[in-house]
Design a protein around this motif. Structure first.
Motif, short mmCIF file in Angstrom:
data_model
loop_
_atom_site.label_atom_id
_atom_site.label_comp_id
_atom_site.label_asym_id
_atom_site.label_seq_id
_atom_site.Cartn_x
_atom_site.Cartn_y
_atom_site.Cartn_z
N GLY A 249 -10.68 -0.14 -16.42
CA GLY A 249 -10.53 -1.45 -16.58
C GLY A 249 -9.26 -1.77 -15.43
N LEU A 250 -8.85 -1.03 -14.71
CA LEU A 250 -7.95 -1.14 -13.69
C LEU A 250 -8.34 -1.56 -12.25
CD1 LEU A 250 -5.52 2.10 -14.46
CD2 LEU A 250 -4.85 -0.38 -14.76
N ASN A 251 -9.60 -1.52 -12.08
CA ASN A 251 -10.12 -2.09 -10.74
C ASN A 251 -9.81 -3.61 -10.86
OD1 ASN A 251 -10.59 0.53 -10.02
ND2 ASN A 251 -12.85 0.25 -10.12
N ASN A 252 -9.25 -4.16 -9.51
CA ASN A 252 -9.42 -5.52 -9.07
C ASN A 252 -8.20 -6.02 -10.04
OD1 ASN A 252 -9.99 -7.72 -7.51
ND2 ASN A 252 -11.19 -8.35 -9.19
N THR A 253 -7.16 -5.40 -10.21
CA THR A 253 -6.05 -5.96 -11.11
C THR A 253 -4.62 -5.99 -10.81
OG1 THR A 253 -5.57 -3.79 -12.22
CG2 THR A 253 -7.27 -5.06 -13.15
N LEU A 254 -4.39 -5.40 -9.46
CA LEU A 254 -3.10 -5.08 -8.99
C LEU A 254 -2.89 -5.97 -7.68
CD1 LEU A 254 -2.42 -1.67 -9.88
CD2 LEU A 254 -1.79 -3.54 -11.17
N CYS A 255 -1.83 -6.67 -7.21
CA CYS A 255 -1.88 -7.20 -6.04
C CYS A 255 -1.00 -6.18 -4.88
CB CYS A 255 -0.97 -8.43 -6.16
SG CYS A 255 0.70 -8.37 -6.49
N PHE A 256 -0.43 -5.40 -5.55
CA PHE A 256 0.27 -4.40 -4.62
C PHE A 256 0.52 -2.89 -5.07
CE2 PHE A 256 4.38 -2.51 -3.15
CZ PHE A 256 4.09 -2.23 -1.82
N ILE A 257 0.13 -2.05 -4.30
CA ILE A 257 0.47 -0.62 -4.79
C ILE A 257 1.14 0.16 -3.61
CG2 ILE A 257 -0.53 1.67 -5.49
CD1 ILE A 257 -3.28 0.02 -6.47
N LEU A 258 2.28 1.00 -4.37
CA LEU A 258 3.06 1.97 -3.27
C LEU A 258 2.82 3.31 -3.53
CD1 LEU A 258 5.36 1.65 -0.97
CD2 LEU A 258 6.99 2.03 -2.83
N SER A 259 2.04 3.96 -2.55
CA SER A 259 1.94 5.34 -2.74
C SER A 259 2.86 6.15 -2.23
CB SER A 259 0.60 5.77 -2.08
OG SER A 259 0.46 7.31 -2.14
N THR A 260 3.76 6.89 -3.17
CA THR A 260 4.70 7.96 -2.84
C THR A 260 4.06 9.52 -2.86
OG1 THR A 260 5.55 8.19 -4.99
CG2 THR A 260 6.32 6.27 -3.77
N ILE A 261 2.90 9.68 -3.07
CA ILE A 261 2.50 10.91 -3.45
C ILE A 261 2.61 11.73 -1.91
CG2 ILE A 261 0.12 12.23 -3.86
CD1 ILE A 261 -0.62 9.70 -5.15
N PRO A 262 3.29 13.03 -2.10
CA PRO A 262 3.32 13.97 -1.19
C PRO A 262 2.40 14.97 -0.78
CG PRO A 262 4.59 14.64 -2.94
CD PRO A 262 3.90 13.25 -3.24
N SER A 263 1.16 14.93 -1.73
CA SER A 263 0.14 16.07 -1.75
C SER A 263 -1.26 15.66 -1.43
CB SER A 263 0.25 16.84 -3.06
OG SER A 263 0.20 16.13 -4.07
N ALA A 264 -2.16 16.19 -1.73
CA ALA A 264 -3.64 15.65 -1.37
C ALA A 264 -4.21 14.71 -2.46
CB ALA A 264 -4.48 16.96 -1.46
N TYR A 265 -4.71 13.44 -2.22
CA TYR A 265 -5.16 12.81 -3.42
C TYR A 265 -6.21 11.95 -2.62
CZ TYR A 265 -2.38 8.89 -1.08
OH TYR A 265 -1.90 7.96 -0.42
N ASP A 266 -7.01 10.97 -3.45
CA ASP A 266 -7.94 10.10 -3.13
C ASP A 266 -7.38 8.77 -2.73
OD1 ASP A 266 -10.22 8.51 -2.47
OD2 ASP A 266 -11.19 9.00 -4.14
N PRO A 267 -7.26 8.24 -1.79
CA PRO A 267 -6.44 6.88 -1.80
C PRO A 267 -7.57 5.76 -2.27
CG PRO A 267 -7.04 7.47 0.45
CD PRO A 267 -7.34 8.76 -0.26
N MET A 268 -8.68 5.97 -2.37
CA MET A 268 -9.74 4.94 -2.52
C MET A 268 -9.52 4.82 -4.13
SD MET A 268 -11.10 3.77 -0.12
CE MET A 268 -11.94 2.50 -1.00
N LEU A 269 -9.07 5.62 -4.96
CA LEU A 269 -8.92 5.30 -6.40
C LEU A 269 -8.00 4.25 -6.43
CD1 LEU A 269 -8.91 6.49 -9.39
CD2 LEU A 269 -6.71 7.79 -8.50
N TYR A 270 -6.88 4.03 -5.56
CA TYR A 270 -6.11 3.07 -5.93
C TYR A 270 -6.36 1.66 -4.85
CZ TYR A 270 -3.08 6.83 -7.34
OH TYR A 270 -2.94 7.77 -8.31
N VAL A 271 -7.13 2.03 -3.91
CA VAL A 271 -7.72 0.74 -3.14
C VAL A 271 -8.46 -0.11 -4.04
CG1 VAL A 271 -9.28 -0.04 -1.22
CG2 VAL A 271 -7.40 1.67 -0.87
N ASN A 272 -9.37 0.50 -4.88
CA ASN A 272 -10.27 0.01 -5.55
C ASN A 272 -9.60 -0.95 -6.78
OD1 ASN A 272 -12.56 0.70 -4.28
ND2 ASN A 272 -12.68 2.81 -5.83
#
Length: 364
Positions: A249-272
């Motif tokens: 239920g989180l897709n298409n719900t946020l106007c801004f996300i700040l990624s502070t992650i210093p290791s490997a991750y999938d940015p598309m999780l947050y783009v969506n």
């Protein structure tokens, strides 16, 4: 460590003897190291280092995770201390003032970005606090804050208010401005629904700034360990991203996300999760081998992704002033320099509670 006398180094032509901890190889331990800093110029201040924060970037750079380094290398770019000598033309500081130094110690001063007070994007001569060729001082290697002193042009030092919590203020030089800057640049305001990905040294600072602005913040992390603290700091929701149920239920719900992650991750999780015209700002910088990748065609709905680099000197000063005024500080654990190798291991393993700060008075 003996406190330096303000009458030391009477001649500005003298190089400044310095003690610190350095890496001698990319895969070795940090060990004691003695060296000298350049002389105190007419616009320089000499700072007795009191505290230095431990940033994950120290480890990435020291371990050659981004690019090859020259050794011995003294890292550290979250520095706070006391001014003990000033050059003849210094007007910003007096002996006895508190001063902070962040990720930069010089820039060209004349390019379009320097003139716009965004020296972090300097086109013609930015010098980072450590591991850089200092073109303004004979090309010597810049050395950082895991040391008992710093010599820096007053322009690249931040005034620390006398009422600041001095043990906690050092991380504002990097973790503070690195998160404050994109949040302010994005125009976050009361009622905005935003996300903060990664809840470590940077993430917990970002949460405090966003909450102070009245945003409704969801925090994302890979474990449950900091859930209660995130909620206590004002987050309205905490999501363990390894739990698929919590992501529903989180897709298409946020106007801004700040990624502070210093290791490997999938940015598309947050783009969506972004709404139309939503923005993902990235400040975490993993090792080159773990750099996140995006598919441009996946940015439908005018979603935007951008990278933010610390802040200029004016904005760094603004960050410190805002933080002290509003009581926004990192949660820190003060350690002696002799525990730095253990601290680095804990940072890599995600076991730091939220920021280590070295008491540089422990340096013998």
């Amino acid at each position: 460590m003996a406190v330096l006398s303000i009458n030391c180094f009477a001649q500005t032509s003298e190089r400044i003897p310095t003690k610190g901890y350095a890496l001698y190889t990319a895969d070795g331990d940090l060990k004691p190291y003695e060296f000298t800093r350049h002389e105190i110029g007419e616009n320089d201040i000499l700072i007795e280092t009191l505290y230095c924060g431990v940033c994950h970037s120290d480890i990435h750079q020291g371990r050659n995770d981004w690019s090859p380094q020259t050794y011995p290398l003294v890292v550290g770019h979250e520095i706070v201390g006391k001014v003990i000598k000033t050059g003849a033309k210094v007007t910003k500081f007096q002996v006895g003032d508190y001063a902070g130094v962040g990720c930069m110690v010089n820039s060209c001063r004349h390019c379009e970005y320097c003139e716009a007070e965004e020296e972090q994007y300097c086109l013609d001569g930015r010098v980072l606090t450590y591991g850089n060729k200092d073109i303004y001082h004979g090309g010597e290697l810049s050395q950082g804050g895991y040391s008992n002193n710093m010599v820096v042009d007053e322009h690249f030092a931040v005034i620390i208010p006398q009422n600041a919590d001095i043990e906690k203020v050092a991380p504002l030089m990097c973790a503070g401005v690195t998160t404050y800057s994109p949040i302010m640049h994005a125009g976050i305001k009361r009622g905005d629904k935003i996300g903060i990905a990664g809840f470590g040294g940077l993430g917990h600072m970002a949460l405090q700034y966003a909450v102070a602005l009245g945003a409704k913040v969801t925090v994302f992390d890979i474990t449950d360990e900091k859930r209660d603290e995130a909620l206590a700091m004002g987050a309205i929701n905490y999501v363990k991203v390894r739990n698929q149920e919590e992501l529903k239920g989180l897709n298409n719900t946020l106007c801004f996300i700040l990624s502070t992650i210093p290791s490997a991750y999938d940015p598309m999780l947050y783009v969506n999760m972004l709404k139309v015209d939503g923005e993902l700002a990235v400040v975490g910088l993993p090792a080159a081998k773990d750099a996140p990748k995006l598919t441009v065609t996946a940015l439908g709905g005018r979603r935007k992704v951008w990278f933010s680099v610390i802040g200029g000197m004016k904005e760094t000063q603004e960050t410190v002033d805002y933080s002290v005024k509003n009581g926004i500080y990192p949660k820190v654990e003060i350690i002696p320099i002799q525990q730095i190798n253990e601290a680095w291991k804990n940072v890599v393993d995600g076991k730091v509670h939220f920021r280590y700060v070295i008491d540089m008075q422990s340096l013998k």
